[in-house]
Each structure stands twice: as structure tokens, then as C-alpha cells.
Design a protein around this motif. Structure first.
Motif, PDB file in Angstrom:
ATOM      1  N   GLY A   1       0.839  -1.200   0.000  1.00 32.37           N
ATOM      2  CA  GLY A   1       0.000   0.000   0.000  1.00 32.37           C
ATOM      3  C   GLY A   1       0.869   1.242   0.000  1.00 32.37           C
ATOM      4  N   LEU A   2       1.494   1.529  -1.127  1.00 28.83           N
ATOM      5  CA  LEU A   2       2.434   2.643  -1.202  1.00 28.83           C
ATOM      6  C   LEU A   2       1.700   3.977  -1.093  1.00 28.83           C
ATOM      7  CD1 LEU A   2       4.682   1.328  -4.123  1.00 28.83           C
ATOM      8  CD2 LEU A   2       5.212   1.318  -1.673  1.00 28.83           C
ATOM      9  N   ALA A   3       2.192   4.835  -0.218  1.00 29.98           N
ATOM     10  CA  ALA A   3       1.578   6.151  -0.008  1.00 29.98           C
ATOM     11  C   ALA A   3       2.172   7.145  -0.981  1.00 29.98           C
ATOM     12  CB  ALA A   3       1.800   6.605   1.437  1.00 29.98           C
ATOM     13  N   ALA A   4       1.916   6.918  -2.261  1.00 32.71           N
ATOM     14  CA  ALA A   4       2.444   7.786  -3.308  1.00 32.71           C
ATOM     15  C   ALA A   4       1.410   7.886  -4.417  1.00 32.71           C
ATOM     16  CB  ALA A   4       3.756   7.231  -3.851  1.00 32.71           C
TER      17      ALA A   4
ATOM     18  N   LEU B   1       7.547 -11.037   2.063  1.00 32.66           N
ATOM     19  CA  LEU B   1       6.088 -10.985   1.969  1.00 32.66           C
ATOM     20  C   LEU B   1       5.503 -12.382   1.821  1.00 32.66           C
ATOM     21  CD1 LEU B   1       5.682  -8.057  -0.595  1.00 32.66           C
ATOM     22  CD2 LEU B   1       5.423  -7.939   1.891  1.00 32.66           C
ATOM     23  N   PRO B   2       4.331 -12.630   2.401  1.00 29.50           N
ATOM     24  CA  PRO B   2       3.654 -13.897   2.119  1.00 29.50           C
ATOM     25  C   PRO B   2       3.258 -13.951   0.648  1.00 29.50           C
ATOM     26  CG  PRO B   2       2.212 -12.407   3.326  1.00 29.50           C
ATOM     27  CD  PRO B   2       3.555 -11.762   3.305  1.00 29.50           C
ATOM     28  N   ALA B   3       3.093 -15.148   0.128  1.00 27.41           N
ATOM     29  CA  ALA B   3       2.855 -15.331  -1.304  1.00 27.41           C
ATOM     30  C   ALA B   3       1.686 -14.494  -1.804  1.00 27.41           C
ATOM     31  CB  ALA B   3       2.630 -16.809  -1.604  1.00 27.41           C
ATOM     32  N   GLU B   4       0.623 -14.416  -0.998  1.00 28.54           N
ATOM     33  CA  GLU B   4      -0.577 -13.712  -1.465  1.00 28.54           C
ATOM     34  C   GLU B   4      -0.400 -12.206  -1.528  1.00 28.54           C
ATOM     35  OE1 GLU B   4      -1.021 -14.555   2.988  1.00 28.54           O
ATOM     36  OE2 GLU B   4      -0.317 -15.607   1.190  1.00 28.54           O
ATOM     37  N   ALA B   5       0.636 -11.661  -0.907  1.00 27.45           N
ATOM     38  CA  ALA B   5       0.860 -10.215  -0.916  1.00 27.45           C
ATOM     39  C   ALA B   5       1.842  -9.771  -1.997  1.00 27.45           C
ATOM     40  CB  ALA B   5       1.367  -9.755   0.452  1.00 27.45           C
ATOM     41  N   ARG B   6       2.542 -10.702  -2.612  1.00 27.18           N
ATOM     42  CA  ARG B   6       3.589 -10.325  -3.563  1.00 27.18           C
ATOM     43  C   ARG B   6       3.020  -9.685  -4.822  1.00 27.18           C
ATOM     44  NH1 ARG B   6       7.230 -15.797  -2.377  1.00 27.18           N
ATOM     45  NH2 ARG B   6       7.613 -15.217  -0.183  1.00 27.18           N
ATOM     46  N   SER B   7       1.918 -10.228  -5.331  1.00 26.06           N
ATOM     47  CA  SER B   7       1.301  -9.638  -6.519  1.00 26.06           C
ATOM     48  C   SER B   7       0.816  -8.221  -6.234  1.00 26.06           C
ATOM     49  CB  SER B   7       0.139 -10.505  -7.003  1.00 26.06           C
ATOM     50  OG  SER B   7       0.598 -11.762  -7.452  1.00 26.06           O
ATOM     51  N   GLN B   8       0.265  -7.992  -5.048  1.00 25.21           N
ATOM     52  CA  GLN B   8      -0.193  -6.664  -4.689  1.00 25.21           C
ATOM     53  C   GLN B   8       0.975  -5.680  -4.617  1.00 25.21           C
ATOM     54  OE1 GLN B   8      -3.151  -5.410  -4.560  1.00 25.21           O
ATOM     55  NE2 GLN B   8      -2.459  -3.372  -3.889  1.00 25.21           N
ATOM     56  N   ALA B   9       2.095  -6.131  -4.088  1.00 25.13           N
ATOM     57  CA  ALA B   9       3.269  -5.264  -4.012  1.00 25.13           C
ATOM     58  C   ALA B   9       3.740  -4.872  -5.409  1.00 25.13           C
ATOM     59  CB  ALA B   9       4.386  -5.959  -3.247  1.00 25.13           C
ATOM     60  N   LEU B  10       3.795  -5.824  -6.331  1.00 23.29           N
ATOM     61  CA  LEU B  10       4.205  -5.500  -7.703  1.00 23.29           C
ATOM     62  C   LEU B  10       3.188  -4.613  -8.391  1.00 23.29           C
ATOM     63  CD1 LEU B  10       6.801  -6.361  -9.248  1.00 23.29           C
ATOM     64  CD2 LEU B  10       6.380  -7.689  -7.188  1.00 23.29           C
ATOM     65  N   ALA B  11       1.892  -4.825  -8.093  1.00 18.82           N
ATOM     66  CA  ALA B  11       0.867  -3.946  -8.664  1.00 18.82           C
ATOM     67  C   ALA B  11       1.033  -2.514  -8.178  1.00 18.82           C
ATOM     68  CB  ALA B  11      -0.521  -4.469  -8.294  1.00 18.82           C
TER      69      ALA B  11
ATOM     70  N   MET C   1       3.933  -1.162  -7.260  1.00 19.45           N
ATOM     71  CA  MET C   1       5.109  -0.622  -7.945  1.00 19.45           C
ATOM     72  C   MET C   1       4.741  -0.160  -9.355  1.00 19.45           C
ATOM     73  SD  MET C   1       8.125  -3.262  -6.781  1.00 19.45           S
ATOM     74  CE  MET C   1       8.000  -4.087  -5.190  1.00 19.45           C
ATOM     75  N   TYR C   2       3.897  -0.939 -10.045  1.00 16.07           N
ATOM     76  CA  TYR C   2       3.433  -0.540 -11.371  1.00 16.07           C
ATOM     77  C   TYR C   2       2.643   0.761 -11.300  1.00 16.07           C
ATOM     78  CZ  TYR C   2       1.168  -0.895 -15.953  1.00 16.07           C
ATOM     79  OH  TYR C   2       0.723  -0.646 -17.226  1.00 16.07           O
ATOM     80  N   ARG C   3       1.787   0.872 -10.316  1.00 17.06           N
ATOM     81  CA  ARG C   3       0.924   2.047 -10.196  1.00 17.06           C
ATOM     82  C   ARG C   3       1.727   3.327 -10.026  1.00 17.06           C
ATOM     83  NH1 ARG C   3      -0.856   5.153  -6.188  1.00 17.06           N
ATOM     84  NH2 ARG C   3       0.034   3.855  -4.532  1.00 17.06           N
ATOM     85  N   VAL C   4       2.763   3.298  -9.205  1.00 17.16           N
ATOM     86  CA  VAL C   4       3.496   4.535  -8.907  1.00 17.16           C
ATOM     87  C   VAL C   4       4.599   4.824  -9.919  1.00 17.16           C
ATOM     88  CG1 VAL C   4       2.995   4.302  -6.448  1.00 17.16           C
ATOM     89  CG2 VAL C   4       5.184   3.459  -7.350  1.00 17.16           C
ATOM     90  N   CYS C   5       4.894   3.875 -10.801  1.00 17.72           N
ATOM     91  CA  CYS C   5       5.893   4.084 -11.849  1.00 17.72           C
ATOM     92  C   CYS C   5       5.228   4.812 -13.020  1.00 17.72           C
ATOM     93  CB  CYS C   5       6.445   2.735 -12.306  1.00 17.72           C
ATOM     94  SG  CYS C   5       7.812   2.824 -13.470  1.00 17.72           S
TER      95      CYS C   5
END
Length: 224
Positions: free
Chosen positions: A113-116, A133-143, A145-149
């Protein structure tokens, strides 16, 4: 204190993952673990990220800021590098290590949940974080990163590559815990691709890193 507990501390209250709990101890452990190759490896990661002077960089799960500081040097004199990590203690230690380094700042935050704002960074990087990160959170983290890039911006993600031998993996597990011993590094490429990034390139850096670089596709230009 067990080294595994040092590297993978208690879950943070606002993330399902774990966080480094002791900045000084982590610095010592990683310096030893890289066997004198740490500076070379992370300087190479900064170069592979494609960051240029003037760029805005986000380092997700920055830990003590080792990569963040190299990113700040890469985008100097007018760029910025922001490192975020869920551990308040580690963020404080990272700030101390970056004292006097222009354009290098640190904040507490979580990968899921990036605050950017959307498209607010030219380059997003992350090193040795995904396996926390647990497996289920990894896709959210990459999503995230995509959002803020920004469209046309670049991504670099590096994570721990376990030894191929059973004995080597066992030794890693004894020293650093099961998250590193059993890290499914082969899934990293798919995580990046599934987040929407393109132009992927994959490589290894000795002794422990696999890295993936990619690009967020530029916004489509509709014909006039």
C-alpha cells in the motif's frame, strides 16, 4: 538472537509481511554474507535500473538503505531517491547512514500500500524484499510498484537466489531462516510480467541475487 529472527522479525501491524528489526545487525550480517561483493553487486543493480541524473526513484522495502544511497548517487545532482520500509527502527538507521547525502530520504511505508500518487516515480527499485512478503501479498506489491511508476518508467527488482545444492540451501536455512532457504526465486519473472510490465530482462549477480528489469509501457498515443 537467531539470525533468522534478525532478518525476518515479527510481522508489522499494518502489513502481512515481516520486517528487519535490527539495522546494525542486518548491516553486519549482509556485509559478511556477500563476502566483499556487496558494494559491487549493488552498484551494478543501480546501473541496471537505468536511473539517470534528475530521475525520481522509489526504493521499496529499502531496509538500511544500501541500494537507496546508490540510487541517490546515480540520479545526482538534481534527482531524488526515497526509500520506504515498514520498520521504524530500520528507517531511523537508514537516515543516519545517509546523513549529508543530498536527495536521499526515508519514510515508513509498506509495499502492499504505497503512499504515493499514481505515476509519481521515474524508476522503482526493490532489493531483497519480496521474500519477506507472504505469497498472497507479492502480486499486490508488484501492482503497487506498477501504479506509482510513470508510463515509460523503469523497474528493477532483485531478490535472494538460494543455492542450487541441498547442502547449500540447508546452510542458508540454518543461518537465515526458511524464507530464504525456500525462496521461490523462479516466480519473480512472472510476478513482474503479471503486474503489467514489459521488456523484461533477467540476470544473476554473485553470490546471491537474481534481478529482473522491466518497463511500464508508455501511455498509448491516440491518432489526432
Amino acid at each position: 538472537m537467531a539470525l533468522g529472527r534478525l532478518l525476518h522479525g515479527d510481522p508489522q501491524y499494518d502489513t502481512d509481511g515481516t520486517a528487519i528489526g535490527h539495522g546494525r545487525g542486518y548491516e553486519l550480517f549482509t556485509t559478511i554474507a556477500f563476502g566483499g561483493r556487496r558494494d559491487r553487486a549493488f552498484t551494478r543493480l543501480a546501473a541496471l535500473s537505468g536511473a539517470r541524473p534528475g530521475d525520481r526513484v522509489l526504493d521499496v522495502g529499502c531496509g538500511t538503505g544500501y541500494l537507496t544511497r546508490r540510487m541517490a548517487a546515480a540520479v545526482a545532482p538534481n534527482g531524488t531517491a526515497l526509500g520506504i520500509d515498514p520498520s521504524t527502527q530500520v528507517v531511523d538507521h537508514a537516515r543516519h547512514l545517509a546523513t549529508g547525502l543530498a536527495g536521499c530520504t526515508f519514510e515508513r511505508g509498506i509495499a502492499e500500500g504505497l503512499a504515493a500518487p499514481d505515476a509519481s516515480f521515474d524508476v522503482v527499485v526493490s532489493s531483497l524484499m519480496i521474500h519477506h512478503l507472504p505469497a498472497e501479498a507479492r502480486s499486490q506489491a508488484l501492482a503497487e510498484m506498477y501504479r506509482v511508476c510513470r508510463p515509460g518508467g523503469r523497474l528493477l527488482v532483485a531478490d535472494f537466489r538460494p543455492p542450487s545444492s541441498r547442502i547449500g540451501r540447508h546452510l542458508v536455512g540454518a543461518a537465515a531462516g526458511p524464507a530464504m532457504e525456500h525462496n521461490p526465486i523462479g516466480q519473480l519473472t512472472a510476478l513482474v510480467r503479471d503486474a503489467g510490465f514489459t521488456d523484461l530482462a533477467v540476470g544473476d549477480l554473485r553470490p546471491w541475487l537474481r534481478h529482473v528489469t522491466a518497463v511500464r509501457p508508455a501511455a498509448r498515443q491516440d491518432p489526432a
